[in-house]
Scaffold this active site. Structure first.
Site, mmCIF file in Angstrom:
data_model
loop_
_atom_site.group_PDB
_atom_site.id
_atom_site.type_symbol
_atom_site.label_atom_id
_atom_site.label_comp_id
_atom_site.label_asym_id
_atom_site.label_seq_id
_atom_site.Cartn_x
_atom_site.Cartn_y
_atom_site.Cartn_z
ATOM 1 N N HIS A 166 0.836 -1.201 0.000
ATOM 2 C CA HIS A 166 0.000 0.000 0.000
ATOM 3 C C HIS A 166 0.867 1.245 0.000
ATOM 4 C CE1 HIS A 166 0.457 1.551 4.189
ATOM 5 N NE2 HIS A 166 0.793 0.298 4.456
ATOM 6 N N CYS A 167 0.281 2.331 -0.514
ATOM 7 C CA CYS A 167 0.935 3.633 -0.424
ATOM 8 C C CYS A 167 0.158 4.455 0.595
ATOM 9 C CB CYS A 167 0.997 4.319 -1.788
ATOM 10 S SG CYS A 167 -0.607 4.540 -2.576
ATOM 11 N N ILE A 168 0.123 5.755 0.436
ATOM 12 C CA ILE A 168 -0.517 6.591 1.445
ATOM 13 C C ILE A 168 -2.036 6.458 1.416
ATOM 14 C CG2 ILE A 168 -0.826 8.979 2.217
ATOM 15 C CD1 ILE A 168 1.963 9.570 1.213
ATOM 16 N N ARG A 218 -3.731 4.066 -1.147
ATOM 17 C CA ARG A 218 -4.221 2.987 -1.997
ATOM 18 C C ARG A 218 -3.681 1.624 -1.588
ATOM 19 N NH1 ARG A 218 -3.364 5.560 -8.091
ATOM 20 N NH2 ARG A 218 -3.473 7.728 -7.441
#
Length: 620
Positions: free
Chosen positions: A25-27, A29
């Site tokens: 995951h990113c910030i 998504r």
């Protein structure tokens, strides 16, 4: 929605955990590599409560969650058992085109290590601010220690990338990190810093003595090569000898090839990539800035911004600043914030006003996906306004050659990273982002957007009746009514689960307060979740801490997925048995999807009778 339930539904609609190769995951998504795109039911995932959007981009399936993505990812990881990086069916991965595969690789490598990079970058900016305000001397030992902390993740970036790349390329992490150590071996760094030794001979071939500190491409290519050599060695070495000879062969073959060919090639690629973009801004700064600033939201949505990471890090390493990715992201993010504020000011719809407010704050801090997917792109014209605002700010940044000195999230907290002693760089940065914010805000207010009427204030010609905009829910239990705030359990009392009230039961019978379906039942039978035909999700939680009774005193009359009608008996419970265990029988009754309604109004009655008295009224 409960994070665990949301994770379960996402995995189910993705074709099950057996269809997931990798997850990270990113910030904002969740990002997945899947075996078969056809098994992913993207429309159902988009419709889930808690999901802002979903898409296939850059060889990945992305689920936009927003600020709570870390919690949802934790639930996903727990359900899948791992991040999927060692999935046995990895050979079946859908490859996609070359560009998508490159974006997928860069994204998959950089996203997991962003916390270390962003944290160190922000500290660099704060140090610059402290020095500018004369709160700290750059000659002090305190400054030197903080400088060590802020600089280490960038100087030793190959180690971070090696660890992350090992997961992405599905290879041994310890050997990958060892390869990074070889590239940054002190003697090589010493030779690279001096002039006495340009190269060392290895089997008659010259190995150039280059510094690979802060480099990106050399270690990515090196770990990619290592992944193939490791797999090859694993196939040819007998099983009983693998633990000894596979690591030996992998390092002895990979390290020389990397030092001889791969790392120098990667180093030159980084130099040329940096030269290209720097030259673009030198030749056509205003035009390049206008394009980058205006198109940055689209670049981020497609995941193409990861393609600029190597060039940005090369620029930081060579010049100590970046003039492209982070500055252009900064103006684009503030433009999104401006457009979202415009929606907040102009909308008459209560739900949109709440949503725009809750997404405006993260956008100011550089987290724009919730604003893009939940507000501006949904309303269209505000999104167009944000593109114009970003283009204006980008043109200003390109004209004035605005620079950032550290890698961090491009929001208002990154402002200190634009402080450069003896220059007007900070002033130029403030002018650019103020312009992008203001232009987006004003254009959103002028262009307007299609706004729904507030359901609480229907137009004069609107024939909608009160019944059309309200839903009445009858009581499922007979007993004394209590406000939810008085329940001696913070989870319910503070409305963390949803709005509603509580009942102190008179008898031990729970009946269906509407027609619908049974959606969830606690394993210990002390709680049941039902959904009405109108979409109301109701949780009936018998007693407090009754989970500890392990089902004693509870009898179910229905099962999950059973259809129910008004008045059907759902379950019975023995009040005396519960009381003997010194457990409270206070029963919270919660509308768990309260956010889908403008308000949940509880009855004013002190006592209610099951299926006779109205318990709550929901306003659509």
């Amino acid at each position: 929605m409960n994070k665990q339930k949301l994770a379960e539904k996402i995995i189910k609609e993705m074709g099950g955990k057996e269809n997931i190769l990798q997850s990270w995951h990113c910030i904002t998504r969740l990002r997945f590599n899947v075996i078969s795109n056809d098994k992913v039911n993207i429309d159902k995932i988009r419709a889930l409560d808690g999901v802002l959007g979903a898409q296939f981009k850059s060889g990945q399936f992305q689920v936009i969650i927003g600020n709570q993505v870390a919690e949802v990812f934790a639930a996903v990881s727990q359900l899948t058992g791992s991040d999927g990086s060692n999935h046995p069916s990895s050979s079946k991965r859908q490859k996609g085109n070359v560009i998508e595969r490159i974006f997928d690789v860069i994204s998959g490598i950089f996203t997991p290590i962003l916390p270390a990079i962003v944290g160190a970058g922000l500290l660099k900016g704060l140090l610059a601010l402290f020095i500018a305000l004369q709160l700290l001397s750059n000659q002090s030992s305190t400054y030197e220690i903080l400088h060590f902390i802020s600089d280490a993740p960038f100087h030793f970036l190959p180690f971070l990338i090696a660890f992350s790349a090992a997961k992405k390329f599905n290879t041994d992490a310890s050997l990958s990190v060892a390869l990074a150590g070889i590239l940054m071996y002190p003697k090589i760094m010493e030779y690279a810093a001096g002039t006495e030794v340009d190269s060392l001979s290895f089997l008659g071939l010259p190995i150039p003595m280059n510094s690979y500190a802060s480099s990106v491409i050399p270690i990515i290519l090196g770990v990619w090569l290592l992944s193939y050599i490791h797999k090859g060695a694993d196939k040819i070495v007998p099983r009983s000898l693998r633990i000894i000879f596979v690591p030996l062969l992998t390092l002895v073959v990979t390290a020389p090839l990397t030092l001889l060919f791969i790392a120098p090639l990667g180093s030159y690629a980084g130099i040329y990539l940096d030269a290209f973009f720097s030259g673009l801004f030198d030749v056509a700064g205003p035009f390049a800035g206008l394009l980058m600033g205006g198109l940055m939201p689209l670049i981020v949505i497609t995941g193409m911004h990861y393609a600029f990471f190597p060039g940005s890090f090369a620029s930081f390493d060579k010049y100590g600043y970046d003039i492209m990715l982070l500055p252009m992201n900064f103006v684009a993010n503030l433009a999104q914030a401006g457009a979202t504020l415009g929606v907040l000011i102009k909308t008459k719809n209560k739900k949109m006003k709440q949503l725009s407010f809750s997404t405006f704050i993260p956008a100011m801090f550089g987290i724009t996906e919730p604003a893009i997917y939940g507000v501006t792109m949904k309303l269209k014209k505000p999104f167009y306004a944000s593109l114009v605002g970003g283009a204006v700010g980008g043109a200003i940044f390109g004209t004035l050659v605005v620079k950032t000195t550290a890698f961090t999230v491009p929001g208002i907290m990154s402002i200190p990273t634009y402080i450069m002693s003896g220059t007007n760089n900070l002033l130029y940065a403030l002018i650019g982002v103020t312009a992008s914010f203001t232009v987006s805000l004003i254009m959103t207010l002028l262009l307007g957007f299609k706004d729904e009427e507030n359901p609480l204030q229907p137009a004069a010609h609107d024939t909608t009746t009160e019944k059309d905009i309200t839903i009445d829910i009858l009581s499922p239990i007979t007993g004394k009514v209590m406000p939810l705030e008085s329940v001696p359990d913070a989870t319910f009392a503070e409305g963390l689960v949803g709005k509603g009230l509580a009942i102190e039961p008179k008898d031990g019978v729970v009946v269906a307060p509407f027609s619908g379906k049974v959606t969830t039942i606690a394993p210990t039978s002390h709680a049941i979740g039902i959904t009405s035909d109108d979409g109301v999700e109701l949780l009936i939680h018998i007693g407090l801490e009754t989970v500890n009774l392990n089902g004693e005193g509870f009898t179910l009359n229905v099962q999950v997925d059973d259809d129910i009608k008004l008045g059907d008996k759902l379950l019975t419970f023995d009040i005396e048995t519960i009381k003997k265990q010194d457990v409270s029988i206070i029963t919270p009754i919660i509308v768990t999807n309260s956010a889908h309604f403008l308000d949940v109004i509880a009855t004013s009655k002190k006592r209610v009778t099951a299926c006779d008295d109205k318990l709550v009224m929901l306003i659509k």
